[in-house]
Design an enzyme around this catalytic site. Structure first.
Site, PDB file in Angstrom:
ATOM      1  N   LYS A  22      -6.661  -4.777  15.434  1.00  0.00           N
ATOM      2  CA  LYS A  22      -7.554  -4.120  14.472  1.00  0.00           C
ATOM      3  C   LYS A  22      -6.920  -4.297  13.106  1.00  0.00           C
ATOM      4  CE  LYS A  22      -8.609  -0.915  12.058  1.00  0.00           C
ATOM      5  NZ  LYS A  22      -8.882  -1.036  10.598  1.00  0.00           N
ATOM      6  N   GLU A  31       4.699   8.644  -2.112  1.00  0.00           N
ATOM      7  CA  GLU A  31       4.630   7.181  -2.084  1.00  0.00           C
ATOM      8  C   GLU A  31       3.575   6.720  -3.087  1.00  0.00           C
ATOM      9  OE1 GLU A  31       3.174   5.270   1.544  1.00  0.00           O
ATOM     10  OE2 GLU A  31       4.594   3.629   1.194  1.00  0.00           O
ATOM     11  N   CYS A  61       6.424  -1.638   2.236  1.00  0.00           N
ATOM     12  CA  CYS A  61       7.050  -0.409   2.735  1.00  0.00           C
ATOM     13  C   CYS A  61       8.555  -0.476   2.527  1.00  0.00           C
ATOM     14  CB  CYS A  61       6.712  -0.216   4.205  1.00  0.00           C
ATOM     15  SG  CYS A  61       7.392  -1.510   5.221  1.00  0.00           S
ATOM     16  N   GLU A  86      -9.462  -3.055   7.222  1.00  0.00           N
ATOM     17  CA  GLU A  86     -10.816  -3.445   6.800  1.00  0.00           C
ATOM     18  C   GLU A  86     -10.813  -4.073   5.410  1.00  0.00           C
ATOM     19  OE1 GLU A  86      -9.529  -0.543   7.316  1.00  0.00           O
ATOM     20  OE2 GLU A  86     -10.600   1.123   6.365  1.00  0.00           O
ATOM     21  N   PHE A 106      -3.092  -3.059   5.026  1.00  0.00           N
ATOM     22  CA  PHE A 106      -3.600  -4.134   4.159  1.00  0.00           C
ATOM     23  C   PHE A 106      -2.513  -4.983   3.529  1.00  0.00           C
ATOM     24  CE2 PHE A 106      -2.710  -0.964   0.829  1.00  0.00           C
ATOM     25  CZ  PHE A 106      -2.140  -1.779  -0.140  1.00  0.00           C
ATOM     26  N   SER A 155       0.004   4.164   6.631  1.00  0.00           N
ATOM     27  CA  SER A 155       0.533   5.332   5.908  1.00  0.00           C
ATOM     28  C   SER A 155       1.005   6.398   6.901  1.00  0.00           C
ATOM     29  CB  SER A 155      -0.562   5.907   5.012  1.00  0.00           C
ATOM     30  OG  SER A 155      -1.660   6.300   5.816  1.00  0.00           O
TER      31      SER A 155
HETATM   32  P1  NAD Z   1      -3.606   3.143   5.974  1.00  0.00           P
HETATM   33  O1  NAD Z   1      -2.851   4.160   6.744  1.00  0.00           O
HETATM   34  O2  NAD Z   1      -4.631   3.623   5.004  1.00  0.00           O
HETATM   35  O3  NAD Z   1      -4.382   2.155   6.984  1.00  0.00           O
HETATM   36  C1  NAD Z   1      -3.745   1.555   8.075  1.00  0.00           C
HETATM   37  C2  NAD Z   1      -4.765   1.362   9.190  1.00  0.00           C
HETATM   38  O4  NAD Z   1      -5.274   2.637   9.576  1.00  0.00           O
HETATM   39  C3  NAD Z   1      -5.954   0.517   8.763  1.00  0.00           C
HETATM   40  O5  NAD Z   1      -6.238  -0.407   9.779  1.00  0.00           O
HETATM   41  C4  NAD Z   1      -7.074   1.534   8.561  1.00  0.00           C
HETATM   42  O6  NAD Z   1      -8.332   1.024   8.926  1.00  0.00           O
HETATM   43  C5  NAD Z   1      -6.701   2.671   9.491  1.00  0.00           C
HETATM   44  N1  NAD Z   1      -7.062   4.003   8.963  1.00  0.00           N
HETATM   45  C6  NAD Z   1      -7.117   4.399   7.660  1.00  0.00           C
HETATM   46  N2  NAD Z   1      -7.444   5.719   7.586  1.00  0.00           N
HETATM   47  C7  NAD Z   1      -7.592   6.151   8.855  1.00  0.00           C
HETATM   48  C8  NAD Z   1      -7.913   7.427   9.439  1.00  0.00           C
HETATM   49  N3  NAD Z   1      -8.137   8.492   8.692  1.00  0.00           N
HETATM   50  N4  NAD Z   1      -7.968   7.520  10.789  1.00  0.00           N
HETATM   51  C9  NAD Z   1      -7.727   6.453  11.575  1.00  0.00           C
HETATM   52  N5  NAD Z   1      -7.427   5.212  11.068  1.00  0.00           N
HETATM   53  C10 NAD Z   1      -7.360   5.074   9.736  1.00  0.00           C
HETATM   54  O7  NAD Z   1      -2.525   2.186   5.275  1.00  0.00           O
HETATM   55  P2  NAD Z   1      -2.790   1.021   4.234  1.00  0.00           P
HETATM   56  O8  NAD Z   1      -3.236   1.632   2.945  1.00  0.00           O
HETATM   57  O9  NAD Z   1      -3.622  -0.045   4.832  1.00  0.00           O
HETATM   58  O10 NAD Z   1      -1.313   0.410   4.084  1.00  0.00           O
HETATM   59  C11 NAD Z   1      -0.361   0.942   3.216  1.00  0.00           C
HETATM   60  C12 NAD Z   1       0.547   1.913   3.914  1.00  0.00           C
HETATM   61  O11 NAD Z   1       1.160   1.283   5.033  1.00  0.00           O
HETATM   62  C13 NAD Z   1       1.682   2.402   3.052  1.00  0.00           C
HETATM   63  O12 NAD Z   1       1.871   3.762   3.277  1.00  0.00           O
HETATM   64  C14 NAD Z   1       2.875   1.600   3.533  1.00  0.00           C
HETATM   65  O13 NAD Z   1       4.132   2.191   3.305  1.00  0.00           O
HETATM   66  C15 NAD Z   1       2.562   1.508   4.981  1.00  0.00           C
HETATM   67  N6  NAD Z   1       3.277   0.414   5.624  1.00  0.00           N
HETATM   68  C16 NAD Z   1       4.347   0.746   6.392  1.00  0.00           C
HETATM   69  C17 NAD Z   1       5.083  -0.248   6.990  1.00  0.00           C
HETATM   70  C18 NAD Z   1       6.294   0.088   7.815  1.00  0.00           C
HETATM   71  O14 NAD Z   1       6.865  -0.814   8.388  1.00  0.00           O
HETATM   72  N7  NAD Z   1       6.710   1.337   7.904  1.00  0.00           N
HETATM   73  C19 NAD Z   1       4.718  -1.594   6.823  1.00  0.00           C
HETATM   74  C20 NAD Z   1       3.602  -1.892   6.051  1.00  0.00           C
HETATM   75  C21 NAD Z   1       2.886  -0.866   5.452  1.00  0.00           C
END
Ligand code: NAD
Length: 489
Positions: free
Chosen positions: A178, A380, A286, A181, A154, A231
């Site tokens: 994708k 985090e 991140c 959401e 997000f 994450s």
């Molecule tokens: P998230 O992991 O909750 O969601 C990321 C994606 O995974 C979304 O599209 C979501 O729909 C999907 N998702 C969520 N739960 C899931 C599950 N149980 N099974 C399958 N798919 C699932 O992450 P977020 O809250 O949207 O974003 C924040 C996180 O992203 C932070 O941890 C941040 O550090 C990380 N991030 C990392 C980088 C990097 O370059 N390393 C860059 C941006 C964000």
């Protein structure tokens, strides 16, 4: 029945150049700026994905059959459309993500830079040819994989999809995106602008939803490669599931970035950089500073950091966090740290912005005398919070940094070249800053962390991504087959 006033029409899927209504359950999308519902999106399932994979597979032969030079023409036009629509795209990021205007605009500018790298592909891609034996030549050509997928988080609704889309497409693949959401609107606008730029239908498709659609992407046999950003917990799930289904996968995870501040650091520059790193995008980066390890005598720098943080005005130069749950989680971490003995130097809890009382704001927060075993030091938080751990010397500071299971970024603030070099060498992270609080490599340098911040080979952007989105075709050719000449020695 609940009446929902949406500012945007209900989000659909985008398949084969058309909007497609999914018959699935929907979920509301809130604007974190005000807490108001702005739209709804479908929680798509395997069948919805299957339609998109079929459209992408149908588009692949024509798209991959074009030359690089033809494909990049579309991205020259697309980049111009990003520039032309900058204000609208910026406001869309603000509405769905909660950033302040300048931060959201910087995101679109970075998306343009990512397109600039992609359009340079004809200059970068040089297939290898060599006469390996008299009259016999070997050549390697980079070929696209087919239908690929990109799953986004997000926190950068416009930029993160551009980490993958331009390169993967210019290299000849077709894609299923994708988006998160929580922020699907920017990705839908990407699809519209790509069509306006002349992208053939089916080359770029968007399927909306949550966990179920991510699992379907990992399982679908028609998808060759999956990139994921989010994450660590979900990155691990996606990496394991996609690779167990024999797909290529790179999965970027969460972070806990440590900034090591040495006593000889430039006080003003360091204080403003550290505070900007931890509070920019409301700490939802991140690459944000999460822990500052203050080495020896750095009180004068901490005092300046407090002054800097107090200048920040939530709602003006600090955006909201993504949701009510995120606000509660972040405030919970601050309270737990206080109870465990940390000193709250600047307190961002209970932040309310006048005129946006429903928005999810957390003010900048500085916690001092944090110890490595506290939850704020280890987990985090993803909010505008920095935890200061005091260390007696650089060795101890490096041990603290090295103990983190993450490894996205680390930075050192010092005027000593020798000490900076030591941190560059010893810090256990993929991206290092020297007097830079947010050490994001600019194109053509690639982006990606180490340890629990990334699973899979290579990085997600830059030259490294070329390997991820292509496979090598090796051909051996003998042009002169005269019987009496033994060309093949
Ligand atoms: P998230 O992991 O909750 O969601 C990321 C994606 O995974 C979304 O599209 C979501 O729909 C999907 N998702 C969520 N739960 C899931 C599950 N149980 N099974 C399958 N798919 C699932 O992450 P977020 O809250 O949207 O974003 C924040 C996180 O992203 C932070 O941890 C941040 O550090 C990380 N991030 C990392 C980088 C990097 O370059 N390393 C860059 C941006 C964000």
């Amino acid at each position: 029945m609940e009446t929902i006033t949406t500012k945007y029409p209900e989000v659909k899927n985008y398949v084969g150049g058309q909007y497609v209504t999914s018959q699935r359950e929907t979920m509301n999308i809130d604007s974190p700026l005000t807490g108001e519902i702005i739209s709804k999106l479908p929680l798509s399932n395997y069948d919805d994905l299957d339609l998109a994979v079929k459209a992408a597979a149908a588009a692949f032969p024509i798209w991959s059959g074009m030359t690089y030079k033809e494909r990049v023409q579309i991205f020259f036009r697309y980049r111009s459309l990003l520039e032309k629509n900058m204000d609208e795209l910026t406001k869309l990021v603000q509405l769905e993500n909660g950033k302040v205007y300048d931060e959201a605009k910087a995101e679109i500018e970075k998306s343009m830079e990512l397109c600039e790298f992609a359009v340079s592909m004809p200059q970068i891609i040089s297939n290898e040819v060599q006469e390996v034996s008299r009259g016999v030549e070997c050549r390697i050509e980079k070929k696209p994989l087919g239908v690929v997928a990109s799953i986004a988080p997000f926190n950068f609704p416009n930029m993160v999809p551009h980490w993958t889309m331009p390169n993967a497409l210019v290299l000849g693949n077709t894609m299923i995106m994708k988006p998160s959401e929580l922020v699907p609107l920017s990705a839908m606008r990407m699809a519209e602008l790509l069509k306006e730029a002349g992208l053939p239908d089916g080359v770029f498709n968007v399927v909306n939803g949550g966990k179920e659609i991510v699992e379907a992407i990992c399982d679908h046999p028609g998808i060759k490669a999956v990139s994921f950003v989010g994450s660590t917990k979900v990155a691990q799930i996606v990496y394991k599931r996609a690779t167990s289904n024999l797909k290529r996968c790179v999965a970027l995870g969460g972070a806990k970035n440590h900034l090591l501040v040495l006593p000889d650091a430039h006080p003003d520059m360091t204080a403003s950089n550290v505070v900007a790193s931890m509070s920019g995008c409301a700490g939802q980066r991140c690459m944000a500073a999460a822990v500052m390890v203050g080495v020896d005598k750095v009180q004068h720098i901490i005092d300046k950091m407090v002054d800097e943080a107090k200048k920040i005005v939530p709602g003006k130069n600090l955006g909201s966090v993504i949701s009510k749950a995120a606000k509660e989680r972040i405030e919970g971490y601050i309270t737990a740290a206080e109870k465990a003995g940390a000193k709250v130097l600047v307190d961002g809890r209970n932040c309310v912005v006048e005129g946006k009382e429903g928005g999810f704001y957390v003010g900048p927060t500085i916690l001092d005398y944090v110890t490595p075993e506290m939850s704020v030091a280890k987990e985090e938080i993803f909010g505008p919070v920095i935890s200061i751990i005091r260390a007696k010397d650089l060795d101890e500071a490096l041990k603290i940094e090295n103990a983190s299971p993450y490894g996205n970024a680390a930075a050192v603030f010092t005027q000593s070249g020798g000490l900076a070099r030591l941190v560059m060498e010893k810090a256990s992270a993929g991206m290092i800053g020297v007097n830079v609080g947010v050490p994001v490599p600019r194109e053509p340098f690639s982006f990606g962390g180490w340890n629990d911040s990334k699973f899979g080979m290579g990085d997600i952007t830059g030259k490294s991504s070329i390997e991820f989105w292509t496979q090598n075709k090796k051909t051996t050719i003998k042009w002169n087959a005269e019987a009496k000449t033994n060309w093949m020695s």
